[in-house]
Scaffold this motif. Sequence first.
Motif, PDB file in Angstrom:
ATOM      1  N   LEU A  20       0.827  -1.198   0.000  1.00  0.00           N
ATOM      2  CA  LEU A  20       0.000   0.000   0.000  1.00  0.00           C
ATOM      3  C   LEU A  20       0.865   1.253   0.000  1.00  0.00           C
ATOM      4  CD1 LEU A  20      -2.768   1.377   0.162  1.00  0.00           C
ATOM      5  CD2 LEU A  20      -2.614   1.193   2.662  1.00  0.00           C
ATOM      6  N   GLY A  21       1.922   1.253   0.817  1.00  0.00           N
ATOM      7  CA  GLY A  21       2.811   2.411   0.838  1.00  0.00           C
ATOM      8  C   GLY A  21       3.430   2.681  -0.515  1.00  0.00           C
ATOM      9  N   TYR A  22       3.871   1.614  -1.187  1.00  0.00           N
ATOM     10  CA  TYR A  22       4.464   1.761  -2.518  1.00  0.00           C
ATOM     11  C   TYR A  22       3.443   2.328  -3.507  1.00  0.00           C
ATOM     12  CZ  TYR A  22       6.502   0.676  -7.029  1.00  0.00           C
ATOM     13  OH  TYR A  22       6.971   0.783  -8.309  1.00  0.00           O
ATOM     14  N   LEU A  23       2.236   1.773  -3.506  1.00  0.00           N
ATOM     15  CA  LEU A  23       1.222   2.190  -4.478  1.00  0.00           C
ATOM     16  C   LEU A  23       0.837   3.653  -4.292  1.00  0.00           C
ATOM     17  CD1 LEU A  23      -1.066  -0.971  -4.392  1.00  0.00           C
ATOM     18  CD2 LEU A  23       0.270  -0.184  -6.353  1.00  0.00           C
ATOM     19  N   PRO A  51       0.713 -16.556  -8.235  1.00  0.00           N
ATOM     20  CA  PRO A  51       0.644 -15.963  -9.575  1.00  0.00           C
ATOM     21  C   PRO A  51      -0.069 -14.614  -9.619  1.00  0.00           C
ATOM     22  CG  PRO A  51       0.275 -18.319  -9.717  1.00  0.00           C
ATOM     23  CD  PRO A  51       0.362 -17.998  -8.265  1.00  0.00           C
ATOM     24  N   SER A  52      -1.111 -14.440  -8.804  1.00  0.00           N
ATOM     25  CA  SER A  52      -1.824 -13.160  -8.806  1.00  0.00           C
ATOM     26  C   SER A  52      -0.911 -12.017  -8.386  1.00  0.00           C
ATOM     27  CB  SER A  52      -3.030 -13.231  -7.868  1.00  0.00           C
ATOM     28  OG  SER A  52      -2.626 -13.536  -6.540  1.00  0.00           O
ATOM     29  N   THR A  53      -0.020 -12.283  -7.436  1.00  0.00           N
ATOM     30  CA  THR A  53       0.908 -11.240  -6.991  1.00  0.00           C
ATOM     31  C   THR A  53       1.989 -10.986  -8.034  1.00  0.00           C
ATOM     32  OG1 THR A  53       0.498 -11.792  -4.668  1.00  0.00           O
ATOM     33  CG2 THR A  53       2.515 -10.567  -5.152  1.00  0.00           C
ATOM     34  N   ILE A  54       2.431 -12.026  -8.721  1.00  0.00           N
ATOM     35  CA  ILE A  54       3.399 -11.838  -9.816  1.00  0.00           C
ATOM     36  C   ILE A  54       2.786 -10.952 -10.895  1.00  0.00           C
ATOM     37  CG2 ILE A  54       4.792 -12.996 -11.566  1.00  0.00           C
ATOM     38  CD1 ILE A  54       5.692 -13.520  -8.703  1.00  0.00           C
ATOM     39  N   THR A  55       1.495 -11.155 -11.174  1.00  0.00           N
ATOM     40  CA  THR A  55       0.806 -10.308 -12.159  1.00  0.00           C
ATOM     41  C   THR A  55       0.791  -8.855 -11.706  1.00  0.00           C
ATOM     42  OG1 THR A  55      -0.571 -12.140 -12.928  1.00  0.00           O
ATOM     43  CG2 THR A  55      -1.386  -9.909 -13.341  1.00  0.00           C
ATOM     44  N   LEU A  56       0.510  -8.620 -10.426  1.00  0.00           N
ATOM     45  CA  LEU A  56       0.515  -7.249  -9.905  1.00  0.00           C
ATOM     46  C   LEU A  56       1.897  -6.622 -10.026  1.00  0.00           C
ATOM     47  CD1 LEU A  56      -1.683  -7.719  -6.710  1.00  0.00           C
ATOM     48  CD2 LEU A  56      -2.297  -6.459  -8.781  1.00  0.00           C
ATOM     49  N   GLY A  61       5.670  -2.887 -13.214  1.00  0.00           N
ATOM     50  CA  GLY A  61       6.989  -2.873 -13.847  1.00  0.00           C
ATOM     51  C   GLY A  61       8.082  -3.465 -12.994  1.00  0.00           C
ATOM     52  N   LEU A  62       7.725  -4.302 -12.000  1.00  0.00           N
ATOM     53  CA  LEU A  62       8.702  -4.849 -11.048  1.00  0.00           C
ATOM     54  C   LEU A  62       8.902  -6.356 -11.200  1.00  0.00           C
ATOM     55  CD1 LEU A  62       7.544  -2.990  -7.798  1.00  0.00           C
ATOM     56  CD2 LEU A  62       9.373  -2.327  -9.390  1.00  0.00           C
ATOM     57  N   ARG A  63       8.191  -6.970 -12.127  1.00  0.00           N
ATOM     58  CA  ARG A  63       8.205  -8.426 -12.223  1.00  0.00           C
ATOM     59  C   ARG A  63       9.605  -8.983 -12.443  1.00  0.00           C
ATOM     60  NH1 ARG A  63       7.863 -12.579 -16.018  1.00  0.00           N
ATOM     61  NH2 ARG A  63       6.306 -14.220 -15.589  1.00  0.00           N
ATOM     62  N   GLU A  64      10.299  -8.500 -13.439  1.00  0.00           N
ATOM     63  CA  GLU A  64      11.599  -9.088 -13.787  1.00  0.00           C
ATOM     64  C   GLU A  64      12.637  -8.815 -12.697  1.00  0.00           C
ATOM     65  OE1 GLU A  64      11.551 -11.217 -16.110  1.00  0.00           O
ATOM     66  OE2 GLU A  64       9.492 -10.604 -16.543  1.00  0.00           O
ATOM     67  N   GLN A 115      13.017  -1.254  -0.983  1.00  0.00           N
ATOM     68  CA  GLN A 115      14.042  -0.658  -1.840  1.00  0.00           C
ATOM     69  C   GLN A 115      13.407   0.095  -3.011  1.00  0.00           C
ATOM     70  OE1 GLN A 115      16.929  -3.482  -3.249  1.00  0.00           O
ATOM     71  NE2 GLN A 115      17.878  -2.046  -4.666  1.00  0.00           N
ATOM     72  N   GLU A 116      12.387  -0.504  -3.621  1.00  0.00           N
ATOM     73  CA  GLU A 116      11.713   0.165  -4.732  1.00  0.00           C
ATOM     74  C   GLU A 116      10.936   1.394  -4.251  1.00  0.00           C
ATOM     75  OE1 GLU A 116      12.052  -0.527  -7.938  1.00  0.00           O
ATOM     76  OE2 GLU A 116      13.495  -2.085  -7.393  1.00  0.00           O
ATOM     77  N   ALA A 117      10.294   1.281  -3.109  1.00  0.00           N
ATOM     78  CA  ALA A 117       9.496   2.397  -2.598  1.00  0.00           C
ATOM     79  C   ALA A 117      10.363   3.595  -2.219  1.00  0.00           C
ATOM     80  CB  ALA A 117       8.670   1.941  -1.396  1.00  0.00           C
ATOM     81  N   ARG A 118      11.557   3.329  -1.737  1.00  0.00           N
ATOM     82  CA  ARG A 118      12.443   4.428  -1.311  1.00  0.00           C
ATOM     83  C   ARG A 118      12.878   5.300  -2.487  1.00  0.00           C
ATOM     84  NH1 ARG A 118      14.813   0.369   2.461  1.00  0.00           N
ATOM     85  NH2 ARG A 118      14.314   1.036   4.591  1.00  0.00           N
ATOM     86  N   THR A 119      12.695   4.827  -3.707  1.00  0.00           N
ATOM     87  CA  THR A 119      13.033   5.654  -4.868  1.00  0.00           C
ATOM     88  C   THR A 119      11.955   6.698  -5.159  1.00  0.00           C
ATOM     89  OG1 THR A 119      11.979   4.187  -6.491  1.00  0.00           O
ATOM     90  CG2 THR A 119      14.250   3.676  -5.860  1.00  0.00           C
TER      91      THR A 119
END
Length: 422
Positions: A20-23, A51-56, A61-64, A115-119
């Motif tokens: 939620l924080g990231y979004l 799989p549902s979370t991998i889709t999210l 843009g974070l899957r790979e 790590q992603e959210a801190r950007t």
Amino acid sequence: MTQPQRDCVIAGGGPAGMMLGYLLARAGLAVTVVEKHADFFRDFRGDTVHPSTITLLAELGLREKFLALPVTQLCTLDAVVEGERMTLVDFGVLRAPDNFLVLAPQWDFLDFLAQEARTLPGFDLQMDTEAIGLLRAPLDQDAGREDAQGTDSAGDVLGLRVRSAGGDQQIHARLTVAADGRTSALREAAGLRAVESGVPIDVLWFSLPKPSEPPPATLAYVSSAGMVLTIDRGDTYQSGLIIKKGAFPAMQQTGITEFRTRLVAAAPVLAGVADTLTEWEQIKLLTVQINRLLRWHRPGFIAIGDAAHAMSPMFGVGVNYAIQDAVALANAITPQLRQGVVPERTLAGVQARRERPVKVMQAIQGRGHRVIARATVGQRVLSLGAVRLLRLGSPVLRRILARVVGVGLLPEHVRTPPGGSR
């Protein structure tokens, strides 16, 4: 000490809180997440990323990036039932490319999200900081009454009181979110009540090295001798023994040797590694709960994830349902937060949407508990006829379980674009 007002403050840095924080920060909002521990390293947290979370993650843009971490990908889940190995779930039948399950230590997943959210400029993560109470609006003369659901309706929530090494602080926010788990103190402070469902089992969690010649990846061994989970973590198994609820003290009295004997009887494949368990300190009790708040929200406040609905470990769906809550809340509330308002009807709508799949999954889990509880008292979980029927019907069952477990009953998708004007 009072911090500048935020759009949202979130108590709890678990999957629901971090997602939620990231979004919200991705949408250009100012959000603070407070986590009472100094790091995310907690043993025996859920490791399954469905799989549902991998889709999210792909939608973000974070899957790979995530899949580049040292994770384990599984297309099928096997179990050994009354001595017969069978594939219960085949994620390969789902729509590609997200047709597999990922096993990843939860601390790695949370570190990745942090790590992603801190950007993002609007994101603030405060570790080693505990939420100790709610900030409330002054009560008016009509406050203090209870609504039709028996919930104290007085005093809008205006933020959090938190405690850290630097002292106590107040964080004012338009929306306060309790994502602080099944023992949530904030839902209590908000006067929200949970309804408990009876659960006949508990789980003893422990780590074991893999046997020198490990079998194919196996989720569980189930028979009249017991039920043992063996979740693959690379060189080790995150293992669990299902026990009758409340039986752990009596087991401790019989001794660790008897525990190992019981473990190997249920899962003979562990015979060569069970002796690494030499003391009870290596074994942790997970008290299995299923509960759900009657009401998740009040003005300026909502609970999500385990704070709103504690799920059983069955099917490993808890992490993913918590993340689905976070996505649903972000989708619903972001437009209003951008305008500086938080209509309670929007929070009620999030509960109405997410409560439906939660109720169905909790009912499925409850029925499953009654079946596997037979193994804790020496009874066959399934008759020979039922095992044969299960084997014959497994192709159909695999497809059904892949959908129900892997995707969920009402999967969410990211609807909030990045950025956006205030």
